[in-house]
Write a protein that holds these residues in place. Structure first.
Motif, PDB file in Angstrom:
ATOM      1  N   PHE A 145       0.857  -1.138   0.216  1.00  8.74           N
ATOM      2  CA  PHE A 145       0.013   0.150   0.259  1.00  8.74           C
ATOM      3  C   PHE A 145       0.903   1.076  -0.060  1.00  8.74           C
ATOM      4  O   PHE A 145       1.552   1.431   0.900  1.00  8.74           O
ATOM      5  CB  PHE A 145      -0.980  -0.076   1.341  1.00  8.74           C
ATOM      6  N   GLU A 146       0.884   1.963  -0.993  1.00  4.14           N
ATOM      7  CA  GLU A 146       1.932   3.081  -1.212  1.00  4.14           C
ATOM      8  C   GLU A 146       1.823   4.004  -0.232  1.00  4.14           C
ATOM      9  O   GLU A 146       0.702   4.692   0.119  1.00  4.14           O
ATOM     10  CB  GLU A 146       1.709   3.747  -2.593  1.00  4.14           C
ATOM     11  N   ARG A 155      -2.387   2.149  -4.883  1.00  9.43           N
ATOM     12  CA  ARG A 155      -3.218   2.910  -4.035  1.00  9.43           C
ATOM     13  C   ARG A 155      -4.628   2.530  -3.436  1.00  9.43           C
ATOM     14  O   ARG A 155      -5.237   1.541  -4.450  1.00  9.43           O
ATOM     15  CB  ARG A 155      -3.520   4.180  -4.693  1.00  9.43           C
ATOM     16  N   VAL A 156      -5.184   3.021  -2.424  1.00 13.43           N
ATOM     17  CA  VAL A 156      -6.649   2.160  -2.168  1.00 13.43           C
ATOM     18  C   VAL A 156      -7.746   2.855  -3.272  1.00 13.43           C
ATOM     19  O   VAL A 156      -8.579   2.137  -3.797  1.00 13.43           O
ATOM     20  CB  VAL A 156      -6.969   2.997  -1.074  1.00 13.43           C
ATOM     21  N   SER A 157      -7.363   3.954  -3.839  1.00 14.32           N
ATOM     22  CA  SER A 157      -8.382   4.255  -5.139  1.00 14.32           C
ATOM     23  C   SER A 157      -8.136   3.553  -6.188  1.00 14.32           C
ATOM     24  O   SER A 157      -9.277   3.005  -6.634  1.00 14.32           O
ATOM     25  CB  SER A 157      -8.096   5.750  -5.544  1.00 14.32           C
ATOM     26  N   ASP A 158      -7.068   2.850  -6.330  1.00 11.43           N
ATOM     27  CA  ASP A 158      -7.027   1.971  -7.521  1.00 11.43           C
ATOM     28  C   ASP A 158      -7.702   0.668  -7.059  1.00 11.43           C
ATOM     29  O   ASP A 158      -8.563   0.046  -8.391  1.00 11.43           O
ATOM     30  CB  ASP A 158      -5.653   1.426  -7.711  1.00 11.43           C
ATOM     31  N   LEU A 159      -7.828   0.129  -6.018  1.00  6.02           N
ATOM     32  CA  LEU A 159      -8.570  -1.090  -5.834  1.00  6.02           C
ATOM     33  C   LEU A 159     -10.187  -0.766  -5.783  1.00  6.02           C
ATOM     34  O   LEU A 159     -10.993  -1.386  -6.180  1.00  6.02           O
ATOM     35  CB  LEU A 159      -8.215  -1.614  -4.201  1.00  6.02           C
ATOM     36  N   ILE A 160     -10.434   0.408  -5.037  1.00  8.21           N
ATOM     37  CA  ILE A 160     -11.937   0.686  -5.074  1.00  8.21           C
ATOM     38  C   ILE A 160     -12.448   0.861  -6.525  1.00  8.21           C
ATOM     39  O   ILE A 160     -13.615   0.489  -6.962  1.00  8.21           O
ATOM     40  CB  ILE A 160     -12.161   1.988  -4.321  1.00  8.21           C
ATOM     41  N   GLN A 175     -15.920  -0.078   2.545  1.00  4.62           N
ATOM     42  CA  GLN A 175     -16.842  -0.013   1.508  1.00  4.62           C
ATOM     43  C   GLN A 175     -16.182   0.189   0.052  1.00  4.62           C
ATOM     44  O   GLN A 175     -16.136   1.073  -0.368  1.00  4.62           O
ATOM     45  CB  GLN A 175     -17.758   1.151   1.678  1.00  4.62           C
ATOM     46  N   PRO A 176     -15.664  -1.020  -0.519  1.00  2.00           N
ATOM     47  CA  PRO A 176     -15.543  -2.287  -0.145  1.00  2.00           C
ATOM     48  C   PRO A 176     -14.542  -2.526   0.881  1.00  2.00           C
ATOM     49  O   PRO A 176     -13.609  -1.804   1.302  1.00  2.00           O
ATOM     50  CB  PRO A 176     -15.407  -3.041  -1.549  1.00  2.00           C
TER      51      PRO A 176
END
Length: 407
Positions: free
Chosen positions: A169-170, A182-187, A208-209
């Motif tokens: 996680f960067e 990045r978290v946004s990449d996964l979302i 979420q998720p």
């Protein structure tokens, strides 16, 4: 209502050698050596008891590239237990057990699917027709620095979508920076759950998720503190539910003890015994680090008994034969040095310059480089995290001030 229930684990590190711990009593060291295997057995037991549909393992099943036959055989036998109950297993390989490793491999039951070296989609279908798509890849080699997250896509047609990723996680950790995201990449992928691995500390990056690091199921050194385990996950059309499952047989703990009110060796001994009892876990072993702070430097007899190892031996004496042991493996202290920086600066320009130098000190890596270049030492040393760097500088400052103020 459509739903699916599964167990998420990662970083099993089966057959970890427990480097640097052979000084422990034979029985305790053997218990620690077996702990990664026992943690996997607890995971299998829980999956069967909870009647999960499947298990996902997000990388680093084994601790080393050579994947000992013992570790593979144990893993295969546990997978066979799951196979008998109709529970499937979906696993990816990480940086420790990458696909490029040259090792003897054994066959596994048909219920186990290992993802290959490209991001692939695997389909799981329940008897009631519920359809799940699982996405993941195994490391083709040890060092995977590319942003593999960009290769993940969502395949339409499933009721639930689950991503498996062994990565970093960067910006959040100094752990090996592999397959960053990045978290946004996964979302943005639109999956219902991300089963992560690689970071050995449990954490939720999102709910979420759910984007989850379960941590490793068994701590292997004093950096991997506290309860360790896996997660039981329920995905439904109306929402998700995640619950933690403890799996560690031996737990690493750290206790900070304020010794400001300590007046004698007996006081300190009693306080240490209370800390031991306070950390005892029924049926589990505990390896504990006690850090004693603000100890009066005038208590020379107490300090001598700490430095000589007498206190440590006394605390360890009755724990060797305990099943639920609390073994103090490290005992260290700092004397009570109260520093009024402002007053010291008024006394001398030397202190003003000293404190500025400490605050701006950035040469720790260069200072320690002889140690990290040493052929034997570097085999057992990992890189220092930012918090460890700060702690080393703080401790160096305390030692320096102790000597200066004594004089």
């Amino acid at each position: 209502m459509k739903q699916v229930k599964f167990l998420h684990t990662a970083d099993l590190h089966l057959d970890s050698p427990m480097v640097g711990l052979r000084h422990l009593p034979k029985a305790i060291f053997h218990r620690l050596q077996e702990s990664t295997f026992k943690a996997l057995s607890k995971i299998t037991d829980a999956a069967i008891k909870q009647e999960v549909d499947f298990v996902v393992i997000a990388g680093d099943l084994y601790d080393a590239e050579d994947r000992s036959i013992r570790a593979q055989a144990f893993f295969r036998n546990e997978m066979a237990r799951l196979d008998e109950k109709g529970i499937r297993v979906y696993a990816i390989h990480g940086n420790h057990d990458h696909l490029g490793a040259q090792s003897v491999a054994i066959n596994f039951p048909d219920n186990v699917h290992f993802f290959n070296d490209q991001v692939e989609t695997v389909v799981y279908r329940k008897e009631d027709g519920t359809l799940v798509h699982l996405y993941g890849f195994s490391y083709p080699e040890r060092h995977v620095s590319e942003r593999w997250i960009e290769k993940y896509t969502k395949t339409a047609g499933a009721d639930f979508h689950i991503g498996l990723l062994h990565g970093h996680f960067e910006g959040a950790s100094d752990h090996g920076k592999y397959a960053p995201f990045r978290v946004s990449d996964l979302i943005d992928k639109g999956y219902d759950y991300w089963a992560l691995g690689h970071i050995h500390k449990k954490s939720f990056l999102s709910e979420q998720p759910y984007i989850v690091y379960p941590g490793n199921p068994q701590g292997r050194n004093r950096k991997e503190l506290g309860d360790k385990g896996a997660y039981i996950v329920n995905l439904t059309e109306s929402g998700s539910e995640v619950s933690f499952l403890e799996t560690a047989d031996v737990i690493w703990e750290e206790t900070v003890m304020d010794a400001m009110q300590i007046d004698s060796f007996y006081d300190l001994y009693e306080k240490c015994l209370a800390a031991i009892e306070g950390n005892r876990r029924d049926g589990k072993g505990v390896l504990m680090d006690i850090r004693i702070e603000r100890l009066n430097p005038e208590l020379s007899d107490v300090i001598n008994k700490i430095n000589s190892g007498e206190l440590l031996e006394l605390l360890q004496e009755t724990e060797k034969g305990e099943d639920s042991f609390v073994w103090v493996h490290r005992l260290h202290f700092s004397e009570d040095v109260v520093v009024d920086r402002g007053n010291l600066i008024k006394q001398s320009d030397f202190y003003e310059e000293l404190f500025k130098t400490i605050e701006l000190y950035e040469e720790l890596t260069e200072t320690l480089s002889p140690l990290f270049r040493h052929s034997q030492a570097r085999r057992h040393l990992g890189g220092l995290t930012e918090s460890e760097r700060e702690q080393l500088v703080r401790e160096a400052e305390q030692l320096l001030l102790q000597q200066l103020l004594k004089n």
